[in-house]
Design a protein around this motif. Structure first.
Motif, PDB file in Angstrom:
ATOM      1  N   SER A  46      37.245   4.265  93.182  1.00  0.00           N
ATOM      2  CA  SER A  46      36.010   4.622  92.482  1.00  0.00           C
ATOM      3  C   SER A  46      35.204   5.601  93.321  1.00  0.00           C
ATOM      4  N   THR A  47      34.568   6.531  92.619  1.00  0.00           N
ATOM      5  CA  THR A  47      33.663   7.438  93.301  1.00  0.00           C
ATOM      6  C   THR A  47      32.315   6.743  93.408  1.00  0.00           C
ATOM      7  N   GLN A 101      28.071  19.343  87.505  1.00  0.00           N
ATOM      8  CA  GLN A 101      28.767  18.258  88.200  1.00  0.00           C
ATOM      9  C   GLN A 101      29.542  18.748  89.423  1.00  0.00           C
ATOM     10  N   ASN A 138      27.346  18.064  92.017  1.00  0.00           N
ATOM     11  CA  ASN A 138      26.800  16.708  91.949  1.00  0.00           C
ATOM     12  C   ASN A 138      25.277  16.713  91.889  1.00  0.00           C
ATOM     13  N   PRO A 143      26.463   9.304  86.946  1.00  0.00           N
ATOM     14  CA  PRO A 143      27.437   9.323  88.054  1.00  0.00           C
ATOM     15  C   PRO A 143      27.743  10.722  88.565  1.00  0.00           C
ATOM     16  N   PHE A 144      27.370  11.742  87.812  1.00  0.00           N
ATOM     17  CA  PHE A 144      27.625  13.122  88.223  1.00  0.00           C
ATOM     18  C   PHE A 144      26.400  13.753  88.891  1.00  0.00           C
ATOM     19  N   HIS A 196      36.228  16.556  94.952  1.00  0.00           N
ATOM     20  CA  HIS A 196      35.845  15.137  94.863  1.00  0.00           C
ATOM     21  C   HIS A 196      36.603  14.207  95.810  1.00  0.00           C
ATOM     22  N   ARG A 197      37.709  14.642  96.361  1.00  0.00           N
ATOM     23  CA  ARG A 197      38.552  13.706  97.119  1.00  0.00           C
ATOM     24  C   ARG A 197      39.038  14.292  98.435  1.00  0.00           C
ATOM     25  N   ASP A 244      40.023   6.470  88.345  1.00  0.00           N
ATOM     26  CA  ASP A 244      39.301   5.582  87.438  1.00  0.00           C
ATOM     27  C   ASP A 244      38.797   6.440  86.276  1.00  0.00           C
ATOM     28  N   LEU A 295      35.927   7.525  85.339  1.00  0.00           N
ATOM     29  CA  LEU A 295      34.983   8.589  85.682  1.00  0.00           C
ATOM     30  C   LEU A 295      35.717   9.793  86.292  1.00  0.00           C
ATOM     31  N   ASN A 296      36.617   9.509  87.193  1.00  0.00           N
ATOM     32  CA  ASN A 296      37.352  10.604  87.821  1.00  0.00           C
ATOM     33  C   ASN A 296      38.357  11.240  86.859  1.00  0.00           C
ATOM     34  N   ARG A 303      36.352  13.876  85.200  1.00  0.00           N
ATOM     35  CA  ARG A 303      36.205  15.026  86.107  1.00  0.00           C
ATOM     36  C   ARG A 303      37.492  15.852  86.157  1.00  0.00           C
ATOM     37  N   PHE A 325      38.557  17.831  82.742  1.00  0.00           N
ATOM     38  CA  PHE A 325      37.944  19.111  82.391  1.00  0.00           C
ATOM     39  C   PHE A 325      38.237  20.205  83.414  1.00  0.00           C
TER      40      PHE A 325
END
Lengths: 251, 102
Positions: free
Chosen positions: A7-8, A137, A140, A182-183, B21-22, B43, B45-46, B49, B52
């Motif tokens: 999870s982020t 996003q 962020n 979350p973004f 992001h990672r 997950d 949410l990712n 991300r 898109f």
């Protein structure tokens, strides 16, 4: 064996914009009225402002880029955002100001009018929120401000479609606030009272006075009143404020 | 778009995803990498991300706006988002000349 899903961090919108150049602020409906006023104000505050409207404006300003665009035309909207990405590489703020009203009794309202109001006010706002969030996003961080209206809580006769379209904006704002938190993006709305602009030019004076009498503070709103709320929502310090709709005038 | 090109679109997007992001825990950029679902690296949410970024990459390559998460994707018997390869296969399918997206 695959690694587990990770999870982020979901601690919500950021309180500070990323370091970098001047903030980029996109405002819809800037050809005239409050949109033009907001564009000029944010240019004066040092933002790079991008504005749009269907027709070209008869004004310009330094650090202001105008793009002619119908806000409900998806290919045109995608092109507008591609231009922002190419020119500035970022977007910090979206102010979804573009909107149209139609005042008529429901028995006399053509369905074409209904579609036109919903296209501009709801579809247009949605498209801009979606594309803005896609850009925001990446860093962020982002602030989105939508426009609602006191016509919705006041349940104004003669404004069924306009009020309904703006009720949709309140709902959109509340749900997007949750989806985009979350973004690092906040989504809020401001609901102006009547302001002396083109939007209410055709409304009889006595009707406007009766409407204003229903406010806690019975006067016309001003562009400054609206700017004040928008500046609060856009502030880097408002990172914990999202999903809110502020009606002016005590409605 | 052939399978190899589609695979490259997905892997490029995965590289971009990792960079944004990672950085600390990158998703392995390989065809058999599981993306979403049991054993997946993303997950929900990712996944949003990542998808898109894939759409943006596809648009850059084809010049067309492609929606990977429309009703068609959601109604597939097997999710296109299980792995890098299944997503590439789905891209080939929706970019085919007779597809409504083409």
């Amino acid at each position: 064996m695959s690694e587990p899903a990770v999870s982020t961090s979901n601690s919500g919108p950021a309180n500070r914009p990323p370091e970098g150049d001047v903030p980029v602020t996109l405002i819809t409906g800037t050809r005239k009225g409050i949109g033009r006023y907001l564009a000029e104000q944010f240019v004066a505050k040092g933002h790079q402002v991008v504005g749009c409207s269907r027709q070209a404006p008869d004004w310009s300003a330094p650090n202001y880029l105008h793009i002619c665009c119908d806000v409900s035309d998806e290919p045109a909207v995608l092109q507008l955002f591609a231009t922002i990405r190419q020119r500035f590489g970022r977007l910090d703020h979206l102010i979804n100001n573009a909107g149209i009203a139609s005042m008529n009794h429901c028995l006399l309202t053509p369905v074409d009018t209904v579609r036109r109001v919903l296209d501009t006010n709801v579809v247009g706002s949605f498209l801009f929120c979606r594309e803005a969030a896609r850009l925001m996003q990446r860093r962020n961080y982002g602030r989105i401000v939508n426009f609602s209206t006191v016509a919705t809580p006041l349940k104004l006769e003669g404004e069924a479609i306009y009020a309904a379209s703006k009720a949709a904006i309140v709902s959109l704002t509340e749900v997007l606030a949750r989806e985009l938190a979350p973004f690092g993006i906040t989504v809020n709305a401001v609901g102006p009272t009547p302001i002396e602009t083109d939007l209410i030019r055709s409304v009889p004076k006595d009707k406007m006075e009766r409407l204003i009498a229903r406010q806690a503070i019975p006067r016309y709103g001003t562009f400054e009143d609206v700017l004040n709320v928008i500046e609060f929502f856009l502030s880097p310090r408002s990172g914990f404020v999202t999903g809110q709709n502020v009606y002016l005038g005590g409605v | 778009m052939n399978q190899q090109e589609a695979l490259q679109v997905v892997l490029d997007a995965l590289g971009e995803f990792n960079q944004i992001h990672r950085r600390d825990q990158p998703v392995p950029p390989a065809p058999d990498t599981r993306l979403f679902g049991p054993g997946g690296h993303l997950d929900s949410l990712n996944l949003v991300r990542f998808v898109f970024l894939v759409e943006e990459n596809l648009q850059r390559r084809t010049g067309k706006s492609v929606a990977l998460t429309d009703e068609r994707a959601m109604s597939q018997r097997h999710s296109p988002f299980i792995s890098v390869t299944t997503l590439a296969d789905y891209i080939v399918k929706i970019c085919a000349p007779n597809s409504p997206n083409s």
